[in-house]
Design an enzyme around this catalytic site. Structure first.
Site, PDB file in Angstrom:
ATOM      1  N   ARG A 175       0.930  -1.130  -0.052  1.00  0.00           N
ATOM      2  CA  ARG A 175      -0.023   0.065  -0.026  1.00  0.00           C
ATOM      3  C   ARG A 175       0.866   1.386   0.122  1.00  0.00           C
ATOM      4  O   ARG A 175       0.924   2.340  -0.879  1.00  0.00           O
ATOM      5  CB  ARG A 175      -1.048  -0.125   1.310  1.00  0.00           C
ATOM      6  CG  ARG A 175      -2.105  -0.680   0.894  1.00  0.00           C
ATOM      7  CD  ARG A 175      -1.842  -2.222   0.535  1.00  0.00           C
ATOM      8  NE  ARG A 175      -3.235  -3.001   0.622  1.00  0.00           N
ATOM      9  CZ  ARG A 175      -3.604  -3.787   1.821  1.00  0.00           C
ATOM     10  NH1 ARG A 175      -3.106  -3.927   2.765  1.00  0.00           N
ATOM     11  NH2 ARG A 175      -4.725  -4.326   1.433  1.00  0.00           N
ATOM     12  N   ASP A 204      -0.006  -6.584  -3.287  1.00  0.00           N
ATOM     13  CA  ASP A 204      -1.413  -6.460  -3.246  1.00  0.00           C
ATOM     14  C   ASP A 204      -2.096  -5.687  -4.214  1.00  0.00           C
ATOM     15  O   ASP A 204      -1.444  -5.453  -5.329  1.00  0.00           O
ATOM     16  CB  ASP A 204      -1.653  -5.731  -1.692  1.00  0.00           C
ATOM     17  CG  ASP A 204      -2.669  -6.294  -0.951  1.00  0.00           C
ATOM     18  OD1 ASP A 204      -3.943  -6.159  -1.524  1.00  0.00           O
ATOM     19  OD2 ASP A 204      -2.666  -6.437   0.392  1.00  0.00           O
ATOM     20  N   HIS A 278      -6.597 -10.442  -3.819  1.00  0.00           N
ATOM     21  CA  HIS A 278      -5.605  -9.296  -3.608  1.00  0.00           C
ATOM     22  C   HIS A 278      -4.598  -9.050  -4.773  1.00  0.00           C
ATOM     23  O   HIS A 278      -3.417  -9.027  -4.553  1.00  0.00           O
ATOM     24  CB  HIS A 278      -4.788  -9.169  -2.284  1.00  0.00           C
ATOM     25  CG  HIS A 278      -5.671  -8.892  -1.118  1.00  0.00           C
ATOM     26  ND1 HIS A 278      -5.903  -7.770  -0.669  1.00  0.00           N
ATOM     27  CD2 HIS A 278      -6.469  -9.569  -0.125  1.00  0.00           C
ATOM     28  CE1 HIS A 278      -6.783  -7.595   0.302  1.00  0.00           C
ATOM     29  NE2 HIS A 278      -6.969  -8.912   0.753  1.00  0.00           N
ATOM     30  N   ASP A 341      -6.398 -14.568   1.993  1.00  0.00           N
ATOM     31  CA  ASP A 341      -7.258 -13.922   2.649  1.00  0.00           C
ATOM     32  C   ASP A 341      -8.354 -13.150   1.541  1.00  0.00           C
ATOM     33  O   ASP A 341      -7.688 -12.804   0.457  1.00  0.00           O
ATOM     34  CB  ASP A 341      -6.698 -12.710   3.525  1.00  0.00           C
ATOM     35  CG  ASP A 341      -5.745 -11.745   3.000  1.00  0.00           C
ATOM     36  OD1 ASP A 341      -5.036 -12.217   1.803  1.00  0.00           O
ATOM     37  OD2 ASP A 341      -5.932 -10.785   3.028  1.00  0.00           O
ATOM     38  N   GLU A 342      -9.528 -12.964   2.288  1.00  0.00           N
ATOM     39  CA  GLU A 342     -10.500 -12.105   1.486  1.00  0.00           C
ATOM     40  C   GLU A 342     -10.597 -12.416   0.102  1.00  0.00           C
ATOM     41  O   GLU A 342     -10.897 -11.420  -0.829  1.00  0.00           O
ATOM     42  CB  GLU A 342     -10.093 -10.699   1.698  1.00  0.00           C
ATOM     43  CG  GLU A 342     -10.086 -10.425   3.320  1.00  0.00           C
ATOM     44  CD  GLU A 342      -9.449  -8.712   3.346  1.00  0.00           C
ATOM     45  OE1 GLU A 342     -10.086  -8.316   4.473  1.00  0.00           O
ATOM     46  OE2 GLU A 342      -8.841  -8.310   2.823  1.00  0.00           O
ATOM     47  N   TYR A 433      -3.283  -5.469  15.664  1.00  0.00           N
ATOM     48  CA  TYR A 433      -3.319  -4.934  14.388  1.00  0.00           C
ATOM     49  C   TYR A 433      -2.756  -3.372  14.665  1.00  0.00           C
ATOM     50  O   TYR A 433      -3.521  -2.575  15.443  1.00  0.00           O
ATOM     51  CB  TYR A 433      -4.655  -4.636  13.876  1.00  0.00           C
ATOM     52  CG  TYR A 433      -4.805  -5.836  12.694  1.00  0.00           C
ATOM     53  CD1 TYR A 433      -4.346  -7.272  13.352  1.00  0.00           C
ATOM     54  CD2 TYR A 433      -5.202  -5.673  11.509  1.00  0.00           C
ATOM     55  CE1 TYR A 433      -4.272  -8.095  12.297  1.00  0.00           C
ATOM     56  CE2 TYR A 433      -5.483  -6.844  10.662  1.00  0.00           C
ATOM     57  CZ  TYR A 433      -4.745  -7.919  10.915  1.00  0.00           C
ATOM     58  OH  TYR A 433      -4.812  -8.991   9.931  1.00  0.00           O
ATOM     59  N   PHE A 434      -1.406  -3.030  14.407  1.00  0.00           N
ATOM     60  CA  PHE A 434      -0.880  -1.867  14.730  1.00  0.00           C
ATOM     61  C   PHE A 434      -1.165  -0.870  13.703  1.00  0.00           C
ATOM     62  O   PHE A 434      -0.743   0.073  13.740  1.00  0.00           O
ATOM     63  CB  PHE A 434       0.573  -2.101  14.490  1.00  0.00           C
ATOM     64  CG  PHE A 434       1.067  -2.765  15.861  1.00  0.00           C
ATOM     65  CD1 PHE A 434       0.333  -3.326  17.120  1.00  0.00           C
ATOM     66  CD2 PHE A 434       2.599  -3.058  16.084  1.00  0.00           C
ATOM     67  CE1 PHE A 434       0.832  -4.069  18.050  1.00  0.00           C
ATOM     68  CE2 PHE A 434       2.847  -3.515  17.291  1.00  0.00           C
ATOM     69  CZ  PHE A 434       1.860  -4.151  18.165  1.00  0.00           C
ATOM     70  N   ASP A 435      -2.405  -1.191  12.661  1.00  0.00           N
ATOM     71  CA  ASP A 435      -2.697  -0.110  11.912  1.00  0.00           C
ATOM     72  C   ASP A 435      -3.945   0.458  12.395  1.00  0.00           C
ATOM     73  O   ASP A 435      -4.398   1.606  12.448  1.00  0.00           O
ATOM     74  CB  ASP A 435      -2.848  -0.513  10.567  1.00  0.00           C
ATOM     75  CG  ASP A 435      -3.835  -1.770  10.347  1.00  0.00           C
ATOM     76  OD1 ASP A 435      -4.045  -2.432  11.344  1.00  0.00           O
ATOM     77  OD2 ASP A 435      -4.821  -1.839   9.352  1.00  0.00           O
ATOM     78  N   THR A 484      -0.507  -0.674   5.790  1.00  0.00           N
ATOM     79  CA  THR A 484      -0.057   0.704   5.626  1.00  0.00           C
ATOM     80  C   THR A 484      -0.904   1.678   4.636  1.00  0.00           C
ATOM     81  O   THR A 484      -0.537   2.587   3.914  1.00  0.00           O
ATOM     82  CB  THR A 484       1.459   0.684   5.006  1.00  0.00           C
ATOM     83  OG1 THR A 484       1.455   0.234   3.822  1.00  0.00           O
ATOM     84  CG2 THR A 484       2.304   0.213   6.250  1.00  0.00           C
ATOM     85  N   GLU A 485      -2.317   1.187   4.674  1.00  0.00           N
ATOM     86  CA  GLU A 485      -3.284   1.894   3.818  1.00  0.00           C
ATOM     87  C   GLU A 485      -3.154   3.516   4.238  1.00  0.00           C
ATOM     88  O   GLU A 485      -3.067   4.195   3.372  1.00  0.00           O
ATOM     89  CB  GLU A 485      -4.715   1.642   3.894  1.00  0.00           C
ATOM     90  CG  GLU A 485      -5.106   0.142   3.307  1.00  0.00           C
ATOM     91  CD  GLU A 485      -4.699  -0.770   4.336  1.00  0.00           C
ATOM     92  OE1 GLU A 485      -4.042  -0.830   5.239  1.00  0.00           O
ATOM     93  OE2 GLU A 485      -5.641  -1.796   4.275  1.00  0.00           O
TER      94      GLU A 485
HETATM   95  C1  TNX Z   1      -7.337  -6.914   6.174  1.00  0.00           C
HETATM   96  S1  TNX Z   1      -5.399  -9.060   7.648  1.00  0.00           S
HETATM   97  C2  TNX Z   1      -6.441  -7.437   5.408  1.00  0.00           C
HETATM   98  C3  TNX Z   1      -5.707  -6.368   4.767  1.00  0.00           C
HETATM   99  C4  TNX Z   1      -6.051  -4.891   5.310  1.00  0.00           C
HETATM  100  C5  TNX Z   1      -6.394  -4.905   6.851  1.00  0.00           C
HETATM  101  C6  TNX Z   1      -6.418  -3.663   7.155  1.00  0.00           C
HETATM  102  C7  TNX Z   1      -5.790  -9.450   6.256  1.00  0.00           C
HETATM  103  C8  TNX Z   1      -5.418 -10.898   6.019  1.00  0.00           C
HETATM  104  N1  TNX Z   1      -6.263  -8.808   5.124  1.00  0.00           N
HETATM  105  O1  TNX Z   1      -5.748  -6.428   3.516  1.00  0.00           O
HETATM  106  O2  TNX Z   1      -4.944  -4.214   4.925  1.00  0.00           O
HETATM  107  O3  TNX Z   1      -7.389  -5.744   7.266  1.00  0.00           O
HETATM  108  O4  TNX Z   1      -6.551  -3.503   8.667  1.00  0.00           O
END
Ligand code: TNX
Length: 541
Positions: A175, A204, A278, A341-342, A433-435, A484-485
């Protein structure tokens, strides 16, 4: 009653008088397993000699590493490594694989006459040096010759070894990107807190950051985005963009440099290459391995995107294998992170190749197609002597046997994985989650959301009570994730990472019965002088 009085006195001694005394003299983070305080100091001068019982290899490197830490302040490097004996010299490093002090463990004995480091492996001696580093005045971090070249080290005896064998921090360089110099400095500070893993998020939707020679369009197209959203992506609708092209990538030479630097600090670098989602940036470069015939683009805002590699197309797997071959050449780490993920599966639903794959493989649907994808990548990496690690979604639809699961959506994924016999890294959002915001002050810089203050990180207990005792050993350790968005600069990275990483270091290293948040905070105040001297930004508490 007597027991109560005794306990009160003991706790007072522990957190009161003794703690005050020890905070100044031993501002150690993470808190060691055993510390016996002693009066007096060992004085290091330019004439102090460092010696080790082994003349070459890793041990010799440690002698020079310690010398380099000290000689900046003392003005000249005058340290010798004569080897052979364990009792010559004033600072002795003794590595002996027959002593039983635990992997990465050490004993550090400081008397007015000598400093002795005893370890069964070189990692242990390295951590003894990190402890010694924290016992020295913070000014040593500046590497500037002192007017009077002496360094005082408080006497004491420390016996120490880690609670967990995996102690990690993840940095998202997709990011936003950070310089090679910064990443090295960051790794150096992580090592000072006895972390041993740097998880490097390299790909990503918003950018591809690792040079892959076989696929040059990853460098010319996927590494760049047209512009970047301004402000918070969730609340500022309609979106506004900065109209600035953003991007870049780490060359293979730069990656080798970072991996080698990390190795000298006993840090394994785990690369993360995201599959099968991603991947907007990768598909912008190579759209033929996506499901849809469309003009993909490197994402310009944050969130989850529909781009997913086509699981029915053989070319996707050729691409994955070719690029992972290059990845494996750069990263000696056994674990390779493959994301997982996702994953958005809509495009698979409407893709004839993916549907054909589902039929041919006798899969029940898209969920199992994801498993098929992950397992295929896993098989390839296993055949090359590596094992996969992935986000907890890789469990869904079935997972191959020796995969490690990184539990991020809470602890449940980790518990489930451990009960199935998978090794687990705990990295739950609510603690690691340090963001996320670390304070409720309105002056805090914009963050993605959430709330993870220092105390919350410190409170984190990675072994869930509901996990049966025979499966506890599957929990290899912990990690914090720094997405790091909303973190465009290295100063901001440090602000989000510290001092929360110091709290996590103690979660990862120290036994729960050695932890006390009050005591930690007092040690931290002294310890932070080291970060200040290193010019590492941190949040104040
Ligand atoms: C989820 S944690 C994500 C990331 C994002 C993050 C923001 C994970 C495996 N995927 O792509 O940056 O949340 O907190």
């Amino acid at each position: 009653m007597l027991v109560f009085i005794l306990l009160t006195i003991l706790s007072f001694l522990n957190n009161g008088i003794l703690a005050d005394y020890s905070v100044e003299r031993y501002p150690l983070i993470p808190q060691p397993a055993e510390l016996v305080a002693r009066d007096g100091f060992f004085i290091i001068t330019p004439a102090t000699e460092i010696n080790s019982n082994i003349l070459d290899g890793e041990t010799c490197k440690l002698v020079y590493y310690l010398a380099s830490i000290l000689s900046g302040s003392l003005g000249r490097p005058c340290f010798l490594n004569r080897g052979g004996s364990s009792d010559t010299g004033n600072i002795n490093i003794v590595i002996d694989n027959k002593i039983n002090i635990g992997n990465e463990g050490y004993e550090l004995n400081i008397t007015p006459e000598a400093i002795k480091i005893l370890a069964q492996d070189t990692a242990g001696a390295f951590y003894a040096i990190q402890t010694l580093r924290q016992l020295l005045p913070a000014s040593i971090e500046k590497c500037m010759p002192l007017a009077k070249p002496i360094l005082k080290v408080p006497c004491g005896n420390i016996k120490d070894s880690p609670r967990f064998k995996y102690r990690g921090l993840m940095l998202d360089t997709a990011r936003h990107m950070f310089s090679v110099e910064f990443i090295k400095k960051f790794i150096d500070v992580l090592a000072a807190y006895k972390f041993n893993t740097f998880h490097w998020h390299l790909t990503d939707d918003q950018g591809w950051r690792i040079e892959i020679k076989r696929y040059p369009l990853l460098q010319s197209i996927a590494a760049f985005r047209k512009q970047t959203i301004v402000g918070h992506g969730r609340y500022n609708y309609p979106y506004m963009y900065d109209r600035k092209r953003y991007g870049g990538y780490y060359s293979q030479e730069e990656i080798k440099e970072i991996v080698a630097f990390a190795k000298e600090r006993y840090i394994t670098v785990i690369p993360e290459i995201e599959f099968p989602g991603h991947c907007s940036a990768a598909l912008a470069a190579y759209p033929q391995i996506g499901c849809i015939n469309t003009q993909y683009e490197t994402a310009i805002r944050w969130g989850i995107f529909p781009a997913t590699y086509c699981a029915g197309n053989e070319e996707t797997f050729q691409f994955a294998e070719n690029l992972l071959r290059e990845v494996m050449q750069l990263f000696p780490s056994t674990l390779i992170h493959i994301g997982g993920d996702e994953v958005q599966k809509n495009c698979w639903k409407n893709c004839s190749l993916c549907q054909k794959r589902i039929q041919q493989e006798g899969l029940t649907g898209e969920e199992q197609l994801k498993s098929y994808f992950i397992k295929r990548i896993e098989k390839f990496l296993n055949a090359n002597g590596r094992t996969i690690i992935g986000w907890d979604e890789i469990l869904e639809g079935g997972l191959a046997s020796n995969a490690t699961v990184m539990s991020w959506r809470g602890m449940q994924g980790g518990i489930k994985a451990a009960n199935l016999g998978h090794t687990v890294i705990m990295t739950p959002m609510e603690y690691a989650y340090f963001d996320f915001y670390q304070s409720k002050e309105t002056t805090e810089p914009l963050a993605i959301g959430g709330y993870v203050p220092l105390s919350k990180v410190y409170e984190f207990e990675p072994i869930p009570t509901e996990l049966s005792s025979e499966n506890v050993h599957y929990i290899l350790g912990v990690q914090a994730n720094l997405w790091t968005e909303y973190i465009p600069t290295s100063e901001h990275v440090c602000y989000m990472a510290f001092p929360r990483a110091c709290a996590l270091a103690e979660v990862a290293w120290s036994m729960p019965e050695r932890k006390s948040y009050d005591f930690f905070k007092r040690r931290l105040q002294v310890n932070l002088e080291h970060l200040k001297a290193l010019a590492i930004n941190y949040a104040s508490y």
